[in-house]
Scaffold this active site. Structure first.
Site, PDB file in Angstrom:
ATOM      1  N   PHE A   1      13.144  -4.601  -1.349  1.00  0.00           N
ATOM      2  CA  PHE A   1      13.251  -5.681  -2.344  1.00  0.00           C
ATOM      3  C   PHE A   1      13.305  -5.080  -3.749  1.00  0.00           C
ATOM      4  CE2 PHE A   1      11.729  -7.607   1.446  1.00  0.00           C
ATOM      5  CZ  PHE A   1      12.303  -8.859   1.453  1.00  0.00           C
TER       6      PHE A   1
ATOM      7  N   ARG B   1      10.467   4.393   6.590  1.00  0.00           N
ATOM      8  CA  ARG B   1       9.798   5.700   6.636  1.00  0.00           C
ATOM      9  C   ARG B   1       9.189   6.007   7.992  1.00  0.00           C
ATOM     10  NH1 ARG B   1       8.589   7.078   1.262  1.00  0.00           N
ATOM     11  NH2 ARG B   1       6.592   8.094   1.651  1.00  0.00           N
TER      12      ARG B   1
ATOM     13  N   LYS C   1       0.215  -5.219   9.428  1.00  0.00           N
ATOM     14  CA  LYS C   1       1.388  -4.770   8.662  1.00  0.00           C
ATOM     15  C   LYS C   1       2.241  -3.853   9.531  1.00  0.00           C
ATOM     16  CE  LYS C   1       2.773  -2.123   4.584  1.00  0.00           C
ATOM     17  NZ  LYS C   1       3.247  -0.829   5.066  1.00  0.00           N
TER      18      LYS C   1
ATOM     19  N   TYR D   1      -5.319   2.840   8.028  1.00  0.00           N
ATOM     20  CA  TYR D   1      -4.693   3.538   9.150  1.00  0.00           C
ATOM     21  C   TYR D   1      -5.857   3.798  10.096  1.00  0.00           C
ATOM     22  CZ  TYR D   1      -0.352   4.758   6.650  1.00  0.00           C
ATOM     23  OH  TYR D   1       0.860   4.733   6.007  1.00  0.00           O
TER      24      TYR D   1
ATOM     25  N   GLN E   1      -5.722  -1.449   2.969  1.00  0.00           N
ATOM     26  CA  GLN E   1      -4.882  -1.173   4.146  1.00  0.00           C
ATOM     27  C   GLN E   1      -5.438   0.019   4.895  1.00  0.00           C
ATOM     28  OE1 GLN E   1      -2.548   1.798   3.867  1.00  0.00           O
ATOM     29  NE2 GLN E   1      -2.393   1.692   6.097  1.00  0.00           N
TER      30      GLN E   1
ATOM     31  N   HIS F   1       7.925  -0.070   7.149  1.00  0.00           N
ATOM     32  CA  HIS F   1       7.336   0.996   6.350  1.00  0.00           C
ATOM     33  C   HIS F   1       8.334   1.526   5.311  1.00  0.00           C
ATOM     34  CE1 HIS F   1       3.397   3.117   6.968  1.00  0.00           C
ATOM     35  NE2 HIS F   1       3.894   3.899   6.033  1.00  0.00           N
TER      36      HIS F   1
ATOM     37  N   ARG G   1       8.149   0.968  -3.485  1.00  0.00           N
ATOM     38  CA  ARG G   1       8.692   1.917  -4.463  1.00  0.00           C
ATOM     39  C   ARG G   1       8.857   1.320  -5.869  1.00  0.00           C
ATOM     40  NH1 ARG G   1      11.270   2.582   0.465  1.00  0.00           N
ATOM     41  NH2 ARG G   1      11.157   4.633   1.433  1.00  0.00           N
TER      42      ARG G   1
ATOM     43  N   PRO H   1       0.825  -1.203   0.000  1.00  0.00           N
ATOM     44  CA  PRO H   1       0.000   0.000   0.000  1.00  0.00           C
ATOM     45  C   PRO H   1       0.864   1.259   0.000  1.00  0.00           C
ATOM     46  CG  PRO H   1       0.078  -0.954   2.203  1.00  0.00           C
ATOM     47  CD  PRO H   1       0.774  -1.917   1.285  1.00  0.00           C
TER      48      PRO H   1
HETATM   49  C1  LIG Z   1       5.352   6.713  -1.343  1.00  0.00           C
HETATM   50  C2  LIG Z   1       5.020   5.698  -0.291  1.00  0.00           C
HETATM   51  C3  LIG Z   1       3.814   5.776   0.365  1.00  0.00           C
HETATM   52  C4  LIG Z   1       3.492   4.824   1.343  1.00  0.00           C
HETATM   53  N1  LIG Z   1       2.251   4.862   1.928  1.00  0.00           N
HETATM   54  C5  LIG Z   1       1.893   3.866   2.767  1.00  0.00           C
HETATM   55  C6  LIG Z   1       0.558   3.788   3.246  1.00  0.00           C
HETATM   56  O1  LIG Z   1      -0.298   4.604   2.913  1.00  0.00           O
HETATM   57  N2  LIG Z   1       0.263   2.773   4.093  1.00  0.00           N
HETATM   58  C7  LIG Z   1       1.186   1.825   4.496  1.00  0.00           C
HETATM   59  O2  LIG Z   1       0.860   0.924   5.273  1.00  0.00           O
HETATM   60  N3  LIG Z   1       2.444   1.868   4.007  1.00  0.00           N
HETATM   61  C8  LIG Z   1       2.799   2.840   3.161  1.00  0.00           C
HETATM   62  N4  LIG Z   1       4.068   2.854   2.635  1.00  0.00           N
HETATM   63  C9  LIG Z   1       4.993   1.767   2.970  1.00  0.00           C
HETATM   64  C10 LIG Z   1       4.841   0.600   1.990  1.00  0.00           C
HETATM   65  O3  LIG Z   1       3.607  -0.040   2.142  1.00  0.00           O
HETATM   66  C11 LIG Z   1       5.926  -0.457   2.188  1.00  0.00           C
HETATM   67  O4  LIG Z   1       5.952  -0.844   3.536  1.00  0.00           O
HETATM   68  C12 LIG Z   1       7.309   0.041   1.766  1.00  0.00           C
HETATM   69  O5  LIG Z   1       7.232   0.889   0.663  1.00  0.00           O
HETATM   70  C13 LIG Z   1       8.182  -1.157   1.395  1.00  0.00           C
HETATM   71  O6  LIG Z   1       9.467  -0.746   1.080  1.00  0.00           O
HETATM   72  P1  LIG Z   1      10.004  -0.529  -0.415  1.00  0.00           P
HETATM   73  O7  LIG Z   1       9.414   0.750  -0.882  1.00  0.00           O
HETATM   74  O8  LIG Z   1      11.470  -0.457  -0.220  1.00  0.00           O
HETATM   75  O9  LIG Z   1       9.544  -1.706  -1.242  1.00  0.00           O
HETATM   76  C14 LIG Z   1       4.420   3.804   1.681  1.00  0.00           C
HETATM   77  C15 LIG Z   1       5.638   3.749   1.003  1.00  0.00           C
HETATM   78  C16 LIG Z   1       5.944   4.679   0.032  1.00  0.00           C
HETATM   79  C17 LIG Z   1       7.251   4.555  -0.699  1.00  0.00           C
END
Ligand SMILES: Cc1cc2nc3c(=O)[nH]c(=O)nc-3n(C[C@H](O)[C@H](O)[C@H](O)COP(=O)(O)O)c2cc1C
Length: 386
Positions: free
Chosen positions: A316, A285, A258, A131, A129, A282, A337, A80
């Site tokens: 990954f 993040r 998650k 929040y 997903q 995350h 990403r 997500p």
């Molecule tokens: C631009 C962006 C927005 C994201 N928004 C959410 C979100 O709304 N909800 C959530 O559970 N995770 C969010 N994530 C985290 C992703 O679900 C995921 O955990 C993470 O991107 C995985 O790492 P990767 O980008 O290296 O594959 C976000 C990630 C990115 C890059």
């Protein structure tokens, strides 16, 4: 751009990076504070190495996987991601369509701007997903809306009780809710393709500012430039195991946590009747200094009963990364990403191309490892890096 000329996720990252304004690129690529966890996610794959087998008769290979009563052709899905509409106009639709055409699970973020009612009509099945606020009076009606729209799997994110310290966003003048500024204006001027294709299309075709339409039961939602009454995070810091028990009683379908990073939370998730977990930080993040997802995975797998689905995301970028996680006990790997780069650069075709690249790498690496199916991708093919 000819998508076939992009050969790897890194190629897509470069192409997307050239298209997006600095503030949006920072939002997508960035981590928090010193980016230790962001970098740890990427580095962790180097801590384990393969021990390939030869002469294994691998002419027929199968990378499909069973999850929640469905067989997926590959062990990858789309994580997500919120506010993707700032990367490409109608981005969520492209992610959902790409997932449908490739047979991948797609998790719609609660912070999305295409109403789930619309997405259901155009793109078929998806996971949701949330929040979630720690307020059952708000959660209950949302569950009704999800059921009404045929959401197959409910994913609750637990690693975001508060907003994290994303200094790079602040430096770039990027906030949610959005605030316009001269800094953002110049960023847009220096990226005219983005200004025309994303900002321009949103304003001229839709003639409105995108709205967060899937946060609560209210499909109208609020503009991405507005702070809704009660604030954007709506008491998320109150959410606890009691709420999960309450949701479990009312949600018949698969329920997934998650952002699980501690083995005790993994154990408790299984004990409290969840159907699966996603080990995640995350994408680096949220809490900076949290361990890499790949490093957290073995303890989580060891903490849950055998067969309980443990999924993972974070860093990954290669088929070999996916196979390392599978060997450590993951059932499915979600890509964040990489899929967003795909959608940014090429819409549905870009998402499909990322899936194609990952699938081809997984297939090739399975052959080189001497594995015919994912059951054979197990701890015996790994060793710790000396
Ligand atoms: C631009 C962006 C927005 C994201 N928004 C959410 C979100 O709304 N909800 C959530 O559970 N995770 C969010 N994530 C985290 C992703 O679900 C995921 O955990 C993470 O991107 C995985 O790492 P990767 O980008 O290296 O594959 C976000 C990630 C990115 C890059």
């Amino acid at each position: 751009m000819k998508l076939k000329t992009l050969l790897s996720v890194a190629d897509f990252a470069r192409a997307a990076g050239g298209f997006l304004p600095d503030c949006v690129r920072g939002y997508v690529e960035g981590g928090t504070e010193d980016c230790q966890t962001l970098e740890a996610n990427l580095r962790a794959f180097d801590s384990v190495r393969f021990r390939p087998r030869g002469l294994a008769g691998i002419e027929v290979r199968d990378q499909s996987v069973e999850l929640f009563g469905r067989r997926y052709p590959s062990p990858i899905g789309i994580a997500p991601m919120g506010v993707t509409t700032i990367c490409r106009h109608r981005c969520e639709t492209f992610l959902a369509e790409g997932a449908r055409e490739e047979g991948l699970p797609f998790v719609l973020s609660g912070l999305s701007t295409t109403p789930m009612e619309t997405l259901r009509e155009t793109s078929g099945e998806f996971w949701y997903q949330g929040y979630l606020s720690g307020d059952t009076e708000r959660i209950g009606p949302l569950l009704d809306r999800l059921k009404h729209n045929g959401v197959s799997v409910l994913v609750v994110t637990i690693d975001t009780p508060v907003g994290a310290n994303r200094e790079n966003n602040q430096r770039a003048g990027f906030t949610i809710p959005f605030r316009s500024s001269w800094q953002l204006f110049w960023d847009g001027v220096r990226h005219p393709r983005w200004s025309m294709q994303v900002f321009g299309r949103t304003m001229w075709q839709d003639r409105s500012i995108p709205r967060f339409t899937n946060v609560t039961a209210d499909p109208v939602g609020h503009r991405i430039t507005e702070n809704p009454p009660g604030g954007l995070r709506q008491g998320r810091d109150k959410l606890n195991w009691g709420h999960m028990a309450w949701i479990r009683e009312r949600w018949d379908g698969p329920l997934v946590l998650k952002g699980v990073a501690h083995p005790d939370d993994a154990r408790r998730a299984a004990a409290e009747g969840m159907d699966g977990i996603i080990v995640s930080n995350h994408g680096g993040r949220q809490l900076d200094g949290a361990q890499a997802s790949l490093d957290a995975l073995p303890e989580a797998v060891a903490a849950v009963p055998s067969g309980f689905p443990v999924m993972v995301d974070g860093g990954f970028r290669r088929g070999s990364h996916v196979l390392k996680a599978i060997a450590l006990g993951a059932r499915m790997v979600f890509l964040g990403r990489p899929m967003l780069y795909g959608a940014t650069v090429g819409g549905t075709a870009g998402v499909r191309r990322i899936a194609e690249i990952m699938r081809a790498e997984i297939d090739c690496d399975m052959a080189l490892l001497g594995c015919r199916n994912l059951a054979e991708v197990n701890a015996s093919i790994l060793t710790a890096r000396p």
